[in-house]
Design a protein around this motif. Structure first.
Motif, PDB file in Angstrom:
ATOM      1  N   ASP A 282      30.506 -17.744  15.370  1.00 19.81           N
ATOM      2  CA  ASP A 282      31.004 -18.601  16.442  1.00 19.81           C
ATOM      3  C   ASP A 282      30.254 -18.359  17.756  1.00 19.81           C
ATOM      4  OD1 ASP A 282      32.895 -19.765  14.744  1.00 19.81           O
ATOM      5  OD2 ASP A 282      34.355 -18.174  15.146  1.00 19.81           O
ATOM      6  N   ARG A 283      30.069 -17.089  18.097  1.00 19.00           N
ATOM      7  CA  ARG A 283      29.374 -16.756  19.347  1.00 19.00           C
ATOM      8  C   ARG A 283      27.857 -16.792  19.193  1.00 19.00           C
ATOM      9  NH1 ARG A 283      30.447 -11.309  21.149  1.00 19.00           N
ATOM     10  NH2 ARG A 283      29.463 -11.998  23.081  1.00 19.00           N
ATOM     11  N   LYS A 284      27.365 -16.908  17.942  1.00 20.93           N
ATOM     12  CA  LYS A 284      25.934 -16.932  17.665  1.00 20.93           C
ATOM     13  C   LYS A 284      25.277 -15.631  18.134  1.00 20.93           C
ATOM     14  CE  LYS A 284      23.882 -20.878  18.490  1.00 20.93           C
ATOM     15  NZ  LYS A 284      23.429 -22.122  19.155  1.00 20.93           N
ATOM     16  N   ILE A 285      25.857 -14.532  17.680  1.00 19.99           N
ATOM     17  CA  ILE A 285      25.422 -13.194  18.090  1.00 19.99           C
ATOM     18  C   ILE A 285      25.326 -12.303  16.851  1.00 19.99           C
ATOM     19  CG2 ILE A 285      26.125 -11.091  19.333  1.00 19.99           C
ATOM     20  CD1 ILE A 285      25.101 -13.218  21.184  1.00 19.99           C
ATOM     21  N   LEU A 286      24.305 -11.440  16.815  1.00 22.38           N
ATOM     22  CA  LEU A 286      24.217 -10.361  15.832  1.00 22.38           C
ATOM     23  C   LEU A 286      24.460  -9.056  16.570  1.00 22.38           C
ATOM     24  CD1 LEU A 286      23.494  -9.146  13.036  1.00 22.38           C
ATOM     25  CD2 LEU A 286      21.100  -9.130  13.795  1.00 22.38           C
ATOM     26  N   ARG A 287      25.566  -8.386  16.228  1.00 21.83           N
ATOM     27  CA  ARG A 287      25.887  -7.105  16.885  1.00 21.83           C
ATOM     28  C   ARG A 287      25.218  -5.968  16.112  1.00 21.83           C
ATOM     29  NH1 ARG A 287      30.982  -9.258  16.076  1.00 21.83           N
ATOM     30  NH2 ARG A 287      31.924 -10.338  17.846  1.00 21.83           N
ATOM     31  N   LEU A 288      24.230  -5.362  16.724  1.00 21.07           N
ATOM     32  CA  LEU A 288      23.587  -4.196  16.120  1.00 21.07           C
ATOM     33  C   LEU A 288      24.318  -2.948  16.605  1.00 21.07           C
ATOM     34  CD1 LEU A 288      19.801  -5.101  16.510  1.00 21.07           C
ATOM     35  CD2 LEU A 288      21.180  -5.176  14.434  1.00 21.07           C
ATOM     36  N   GLN A 289      24.933  -2.213  15.679  1.00 20.20           N
ATOM     37  CA  GLN A 289      25.660  -1.008  16.055  1.00 20.20           C
ATOM     38  C   GLN A 289      24.716   0.090  16.536  1.00 20.20           C
ATOM     39  OE1 GLN A 289      28.920  -1.237  16.138  1.00 20.20           O
ATOM     40  NE2 GLN A 289      28.828  -3.288  15.223  1.00 20.20           N
ATOM     41  N   ASP A 290      23.481   0.034  16.051  1.00 23.75           N
ATOM     42  CA  ASP A 290      22.497   1.040  16.449  1.00 23.75           C
ATOM     43  C   ASP A 290      21.121   0.390  16.369  1.00 23.75           C
ATOM     44  OD1 ASP A 290      21.452   3.403  17.304  1.00 23.75           O
ATOM     45  OD2 ASP A 290      21.610   4.440  15.380  1.00 23.75           O
ATOM     46  N   ALA A 291      20.182   0.900  17.131  1.00 25.38           N
ATOM     47  CA  ALA A 291      18.803   0.415  17.135  1.00 25.38           C
ATOM     48  C   ALA A 291      17.962   1.467  17.836  1.00 25.38           C
ATOM     49  CB  ALA A 291      18.692  -0.941  17.822  1.00 25.38           C
ATOM     50  N   LYS A 292      16.692   1.173  18.058  1.00 28.70           N
ATOM     51  CA  LYS A 292      15.801   2.138  18.695  1.00 28.70           C
ATOM     52  C   LYS A 292      16.301   2.549  20.062  1.00 28.70           C
ATOM     53  CE  LYS A 292      10.994   2.781  20.145  1.00 28.70           C
ATOM     54  NZ  LYS A 292       9.637   2.175  20.208  1.00 28.70           N
TER      55      LYS A 292
END
Length: 453
Positions: A282-292
């Motif tokens: 719906d929000r057009k978002i990918l929530r990355l819990q962790d990244a570099k």
């Protein structure tokens, strides 16, 4: 105060201060030996008793083992640190560092102070290095590699067996010169120097090892690193690569490549961190819990969402074509939850290399997709650095700008509002042509300004 005494051809000093035994030999004169004793007494007054056996009794290889167990559990990128430290442990015939992902809870329990806790990423153990089986086809290649690396390993072995307190800048410069002669890249040399500099800094600040007033690795002369890469993929190049990838047998590679270009993500983000449950449709978002650089939200265009929908549909279709029940359940599970792209970076790199070779695209790497995407969005959003940073996830304007590669040739076309040809435009960029857009009412053109003057 203890007095210096002759030992062999030089002078030595031995004494005790605040329960700490002080001993060192090899001084040219009695005065230098006694000056050293006074200096160590001042350091004990300022910083307290040094941890462990102190720099004068601890070999570098042993200190690096202790340093690894103490610091690497809390470093996200500890794999690279472990590889560099293992060079010294291997040269000294000591057990090497092995990292395992930490499975425990990183959150603090009751009584934890209200500060940001150190997040533990790894469990560090020291193990005997197993004997590696080398395929016959690689024996000659590995033997040539070992021959080239032999002088560097010998230099590391000499350094690893030295007492930490005896290591000076010129010892490290000798190692750097051997690495240069062996043909190691400036980046590799710089990273190894940085690793040693972090170790000496930790020994000074945390262990109270005051043998060095100045970090000996900070003054080492290293070659200048020139790792700026400007390669972007043009629309015509990318289309040819996509055509080759569409015939590749790995179901995940083509959607992954398309997704990376559309979102400007690093390859590790969709491969290692993106799960179906992280997608907010719906929000057009990918929530990355962790990244570099830590967790972040990746904006998803309609094209990116369609890529994910098509991948899910392809996985469901694959489940219908397999005959064995366990395989069908595996494909259905991949479409319903868990990691989105169930492949590895090595698989992506191999597929990309094969596709580029077949498509006649030279000097291209998967990470060039991120640079291409950043350049594309910089053009699309008129250089709005805040928008570009939100898309790429960079923390600073400087790093975001480094990924934007707009050539003078592109600018020349834009100045005359000409459409960018496919062999020049970054892949998937929106190419506009036609008359210039009208200026806002409160902005005068140059001709209007001259008439009103």
């Amino acid at each position: 105060m203890a007095k210096a005494y002759q030992e062999g051809r030089g002078w030595s000093i031995r004494g005790q201060y605040k329960g700490q035994e002080i001993y060192k030999s090899g001084f040219a004169s009695a005065r230098k030996a006694e000056d050293y004793l006074r200096e160590q007494q001042c350091l004990l007054d300022q910083g307290g008793k040094p941890a462990r056996q102190g720099p004068e009794r601890t070999a570098l290889c042993v200190a690096l083992s202790d340093y690894a167990r103490e610091c690497l559990p809390y470093r996200k990128g500890a794999r690279q640190d472990a590889q560099r430290l293992n060079h010294y442990l291997r040269a000294a015939n000591l057990p090497i560092i092995k990292l395992l992902p930490f499975a425990g809870d990183s959150a603090g329990g009751e009584g934890t102070p209200p500060v940001k806790p150190r997040i533990r990423h790894w469990t560090v153990t020291l193990v005997d290095e197993p004997v590696r089986e080398i395929p016959d086809s690689l024996r000659a290649h590995r033997a040539e590699q070992a021959k080239r690396a032999e002088p560097v390993q010998q230099a590391r072995a000499r350094l690893a067996c030295m007492k930490v307190g005896d290591i000076q800048t010129y010892h490290l410069n000798t190692l750097i010169n051997v690495m240069k002669d062996a043909g190691l890249s400036a980046a590799s040399i710089g990273l190894e120097r940085a690793e040693l500099r972090r170790f000496f800094s930790h020994a000074q600040k945390v262990w109270h090892w005051g043998a060095h007033r100045v970090n000996p690795a900070s003054k080492v002369s290293v070659p200048k690193i020139d790792n700026v890469r400007t390669r972007i993929l043009t629309s015509s190049e990318f289309d040819r690569v996509v055509q080759q990838l569409s015939q590749y047998d790995n179901l995940y590679v083509l959607p992954l490549v398309l997704f990376m270009l559309e979102t400007a993500t690093r390859s590790s983000e969709p491969i290692e961190h993106a799960h179906w449950s992280d997608v907010d449709w719906d929000r057009k978002i990918l929530r990355l819990q962790d990244a570099k650089a830590g967790g972040r939200e990746v904006p998803l265009s309609n094209v990116a969402l369609d890529i994910l929908r098509d991948l899910r549909e392809a996985l469901q279709q694959r489940a219908q074509t397999v005959t064995r029940r366990e395989h069908r359940e595996k494909w259905l599970a991949a479409a319903q939850g868990g990691p989105i792209f169930r492949t590895s970076y090595n698989a992506l790199k191999k597929a990309w290399s094969v596709a580029c070779k077949a498509a006649g695209v030279d000097d291209s790497k998967p990470h060039d997709l991120r640079r291409t995407s950043a350049t594309r969005y910089a053009l699309q959003f008129n250089g709005d650095i805040f928008v570009v940073k939100t898309i790429t996830g960079h923390k600073t304007d400087k790093m975001a700008a480094r990924y934007v590669q707009i050539s003078a040739e592109i600018v020349a076309r834009l100045m005359d509002n000409e459409s960018l040809p496919e062999d020049m435009a970054p892949a998937r960029v929106k190419r506009h042509s036609g008359p210039p857009a009208a200026l806002p009412e409160n902005v005068l053109s140059l001709a209007q300004y001259r008439r009103s003057a």
